[in-house]
Scaffold this motif. Structure first.
Motif, PDB file in Angstrom:
ATOM      1  N   GLU A   8       0.841  -1.190   0.000  1.00  0.00           N
ATOM      2  CA  GLU A   8       0.000   0.000   0.000  1.00  0.00           C
ATOM      3  C   GLU A   8       0.882   1.248   0.000  1.00  0.00           C
ATOM      4  N   THR A  74      -9.845  -2.199  -8.518  1.00  0.00           N
ATOM      5  CA  THR A  74      -9.243  -3.315  -7.795  1.00  0.00           C
ATOM      6  C   THR A  74     -10.175  -3.943  -6.767  1.00  0.00           C
ATOM      7  N   ARG A  83     -12.732   0.732  -5.144  1.00  0.00           N
ATOM      8  CA  ARG A  83     -11.300   0.972  -4.946  1.00  0.00           C
ATOM      9  C   ARG A  83     -10.607   1.018  -6.295  1.00  0.00           C
ATOM     10  N   ALA A  85      -6.854   1.922  -8.386  1.00  0.00           N
ATOM     11  CA  ALA A  85      -5.407   2.044  -8.250  1.00  0.00           C
ATOM     12  C   ALA A  85      -4.809   2.358  -9.607  1.00  0.00           C
ATOM     13  N   ASN A  92       2.503   6.461  -7.754  1.00  0.00           N
ATOM     14  CA  ASN A  92       1.702   5.248  -7.616  1.00  0.00           C
ATOM     15  C   ASN A  92       0.620   5.599  -6.612  1.00  0.00           C
ATOM     16  N   VAL A  94      -3.675   5.013  -4.902  1.00  0.00           N
ATOM     17  CA  VAL A  94      -4.908   4.272  -4.663  1.00  0.00           C
ATOM     18  C   VAL A  94      -5.941   5.273  -4.168  1.00  0.00           C
TER      19      VAL A  94
END
Length: 151
Positions: A8, A74, A83, A85, A92, A94
């Protein structure tokens, strides 16, 4: 991926909005707004410019594995969670939307996780997070989802 997952990205922020609609209607509105906010030719051009993965939409936006511009779905549970991402040259990230019952209505919570590797990543973070652009866009999405759900 859960908040405890070692893959994460770091937590950035959380925003929420109360909605006068049931969780399933709220979730459907949220999915439609997310797909609409990130869609269109201009968004796709920008996504390609910064090398987003994914750069184009594919599949129904509510289905796990599908993509909206800049994000892969995701996790998706009607009335509960949506969710997204993605990644690009500078980050990067989310976006985790949680829809929860609240009295006769619901609440949408938007949690953002992101990492910004390298010098260009730090500059991108300053441009997006430091200017509060991310906060404005996230809150606009939440308000649009609320308005759509309450119609």
């Amino acid at each position: 991926m859960s908040a405890a997952d070692s893959n994460e990205p770091p937590f950035v922020d959380e925003h929420e909005v109360a909605v006068n609609a049931d969780p399933v209607a709220t979730w459907r509105a949220l999915v439609a707004v997310a797909a609409g906010t990130t869609g269109g030719p201009a968004a796709e051009r920008y996504a390609r410019l910064i090398r987003c993965e994914p750069a184009v939409a594919e599949g129904p936006p509510e289905r796990v594995g599908s993509a909206i511009v800049g994000f892969r779905v995701t996790d998706s549970a009607a009335g509960e969670r949506y969710r997204l991402a993605g990644r690009h040259h500078f980050s990067n990230y989310v976006l985790d939307f949680l829809v929860e019952p609240r009295g006769a209505g619901s609440t949408i919570r938007a949690r953002t996780y992101a990492e910004f590797p390298g010098r260009l990543g730090r500059l991108y973070r300053a441009a997006v997070i430091g200017t509060r652009m991310h906060v404005l866009v996230t809150n606009r999405m939440l308000r649009a989802a609320r308005a759509r759900a309450e119609r």
